[in-house]
Design a protein around this motif. Sequence first.
Motif, PDB file in Angstrom:
ATOM      1  N   GLU A 312       0.975  -1.117   0.038  1.00  0.00           N
ATOM      2  CA  GLU A 312       0.078   0.082  -0.033  1.00  0.00           C
ATOM      3  C   GLU A 312       1.063   1.423   0.026  1.00  0.00           C
ATOM      4  OE1 GLU A 312      -4.016  -0.153   2.100  1.00  0.00           O
ATOM      5  OE2 GLU A 312      -3.094  -1.990   3.204  1.00  0.00           O
ATOM      6  N   ALA A 313       1.760   1.199  -0.893  1.00  0.00           N
ATOM      7  CA  ALA A 313       3.016   2.211  -1.090  1.00  0.00           C
ATOM      8  C   ALA A 313       2.154   3.746  -1.213  1.00  0.00           C
ATOM      9  CB  ALA A 313       3.887   1.857  -2.061  1.00  0.00           C
ATOM     10  N   HIS A 314       0.905   3.890  -1.332  1.00  0.00           N
ATOM     11  CA  HIS A 314       0.521   5.205  -1.737  1.00  0.00           C
ATOM     12  C   HIS A 314       0.826   6.106  -0.334  1.00  0.00           C
ATOM     13  CE1 HIS A 314      -2.807   2.390  -1.035  1.00  0.00           C
ATOM     14  NE2 HIS A 314      -3.049   3.019  -0.301  1.00  0.00           N
ATOM     15  N   HIS A 315       0.780   5.182   0.952  1.00  0.00           N
ATOM     16  CA  HIS A 315       0.783   5.933   2.125  1.00  0.00           C
ATOM     17  C   HIS A 315       2.384   6.277   2.364  1.00  0.00           C
ATOM     18  CE1 HIS A 315      -2.931   4.744   3.598  1.00  0.00           C
ATOM     19  NE2 HIS A 315      -2.717   3.602   3.109  1.00  0.00           N
ATOM     20  N   ALA A 316       3.198   5.902   1.494  1.00  0.00           N
ATOM     21  CA  ALA A 316       4.527   6.291   1.618  1.00  0.00           C
ATOM     22  C   ALA A 316       5.261   7.714   1.751  1.00  0.00           C
ATOM     23  CB  ALA A 316       5.786   5.446   0.482  1.00  0.00           C
TER      24      ALA A 316
END
Length: 941
Positions: A312-316
Amino acid sequence: MDLGEKELIVNSEAGNLLTELVESIQECERFYFSVAFINFSGLQLLLDPIKEAETKGIKGKIITSTYLNFTDAKALERLKEFSNVELKVFVTDKEIGFHTKAYIFDYKDHFKVIIGSSNITQSALKSNIEWNVKIISKEEAHFIKDVIKEYNNLWEMSVEADHDFIKRYEEFLERFKKSNHAQNIIYEDRKYVVPNRMQRRATENLERLRSYGENKALVIAATGTGKTYMSAFDVKSFNPRKLLFVVHREEILKKAKETFELLLPNEGYSFGLLTGNHKQKNSDYVFTTIQTISKCYQEFSKDEFDYLIIDEAHHAASPTYQTILDYFDPKFTLGMTATPERSDSHNIFDIFDNNVALEVRLHEALNDELVIPFHYFGITDIESIDLSDVDIDDIAEITKRLKVNERIDFIIDKMEFYGHDGEKRKALGFCASIEHAQYMASEFNKRSYKSVILHGGDSSEKRQLFITKLEDPNDNLEFIFSVDIFNEGVDIPSVNTVLMLRPTNFPIVFIQQLGRGLRKYPNKTFLTVLDFIGNHSKTFLIALALNGSRYYDKESLKVAIATGFANIPGATHIQMDKISQERILEQIDQENFKSMKYLKEEYHEFKKLKSGRIPFLLVDYLKYDGAPDPVKFINKEKSYLQFVAKVEKHDQLKKLLLNENFEATLKELSSKLPIKRIHDFVILKYLLTHESISIQIATEQILKVNKNVDKDTILHSFETLNQAYYDSGQLKSKPKLVQYRNGGLAKSELFTTLLQNEEYYKYMEDVISYGIFRYETEFRNEYYGIPHFKLYEQYQMGDAALLSNYRKIHSSFRGSGLLVNGKEFFLFVDLHKEVDVKESINYKDKFINQHLIQWQSVNNTTQESNRGQDIIFNKKRGVNLHLFIRKYRELDGKTEPYIYIGKGNSVQFEGNKPITVQIELEHEIPANLYTEFTKKVQSSH
């Protein structure tokens, strides 16, 4: 069709058995089916035509069987509801199998019989490999008499499917499922788990990026497409000593760990969880939540892990993640996300060094069977709801007009008519506002459909509670009505019904809502989508969303609607009623997709999606499935920044653009979009941060994004960037960004000066990055040789000069329908004069069939001339004929691009001045493109 004629029906882009059955049921006087299996996934697609037949008084008989217990009791129940259908079931035993698949239609003066391999299931009717033969014949023909006699015999041998029979059959199936449950488990041996197409593509691309020294990458793929498996396959090939897998929510952690244990059984690594309750931090492969690792990351050394995975790398982009990413120094970092657009301020692409290893959008996911098919029914809303004079953004007014009791009954009526997959309905309803959702839930509850509402203001505990209830097969919750919160990030795999209860005002939101129900789930075979289409002015946006192409024109949209979106893959089915179809076609006819008014609306809708933040960068548009194509904005104002400055009346941008060199450079770079050859932009990207580039370095850089590269094209790229092929007008008006130095290319003084300004740098880099990203999405990393053409891609005439390494002034490459570079001949063909000309009064240029095209040379070409000989004996003379086709020269007052359909060879010719030639194509043109080129769609208004 001629009597006695036979035709093979297969499922392909050109057509399928479903289309044939629907037409036949609508036109016949009686019908008789005998099929081994009927399940609800197939029957749902025939409900409307059977209902229409009932209204017209057309009667039918249907025989099916209990063979292999494959027929659904639910499908039998549903068929019983039609007064025009008699239903019988052939009860099989161990000795006798029942395999018939026959569809018989009785017309006034003839019969049509279709016999073959297809049962009534969604896949058999639409996507399986099936052979069915259609025969049309007189009633007295021997064959027809035999068929009818055999059918009547079967009818006599079968039992009537009354409610008592169906109830007993249903109870038997229940018992069978329970006793046989163990046999239904799919055999899964870890040695034989192989990557699907998406996973293979991702791991190949990751390998390639690493081989060129890259140490970060991002994979973008729809929810449910197997990203965790993909990461495990990549870890298996990378074989890190230690791994850290970071997730956002604890519930996915155990599943990720199990996947890795399944796929890496014999590598000798230990696997451990690091959470509030589990402290197995000394394992080789550690699976943790961001909440836990952010508290204890300093207990590990910076280079502890060789491989870091951020799920869920959009939180990165958030500070917590940034801390972790800044602290650890792994050999490789992989980000995985379904929605790269959700980070607020940072560009998530930057975090992963702009390396997108893979991007899978909805159409591809359907094609690769990574998600389940959907059956979309576009239903015209009730007449008493009039949205024709209301602004689509006036939510209060829309809410008021949608709150009508009569509409509730209409929605429920349609919902019951179309039914759903599986035993229990699990539905999401998308509403216009909280007030609208409350109204829907309250009215549904009054009618005994257990419903709740969820919206953005609800706590995550409340969301989780309702989601768990909807997931629970023993809970009686059927509906969650929501406003916008389910567009992204929330996962309810068991959802089998989606209700679109508000006007679609943007394709992206529509796709996100649809996507909520596409997750694979045990025993779930399809999603039912009911869209209640009002008469508002933006109805046509539904067609944009469903068409699945970011780059569209009026004509291709009209053809897609008229053919029921035949280009959509697999067993997915899209059906709009006649009124909606007409309404949408009429709107498309009236809309000018290239007008400033339309472009502004598209821009503002996109901006709304970004919570009202101005999308200053082109790369913003790459992050959303269904985003508008920003090149249209560039075509309007010469650069994207000019367009934004104008639409936003943005003084700062206007001031920035007052620098003539910056403005000219931005226009020059933007004029190349969308790029058709990546070389030039890769070289420019390198020069953003380096003084000069040699042939050797350019080769290495291009090989990072292309499987292969030839030296001549790199040389040509250097020459092109050095403006070797500009005419005198271009040389005067266009800025020079590079110059030759010591056998390589160096930045010009002008370019160097501009790059020193941070703002200028940001916007120039954005155009270059966008060009490269979009190229990678459309052309992947394939090598196309010289000339560098990809089949069925769009091109302008001038592109042929660039892509064939033409070494004269490129602007001369225009004019007649034939342009030549050595032995490469480029034929540019307009099939019709103009859109509004009712008749096709073109020269002799036309398709004869899918692999043969007729083309006429310019008027002064003789058969005896060298040019004429090259054309008519092209193969013998080593001449390549490349064909570029467009339907119309202009649409909405703008020149249309051509589509490259590959090479062809002359097989027949006649006449002189001009010569008319028949050219056989090396690649048979795909059915959907052939339909688009040859079909004219007139709206009835």
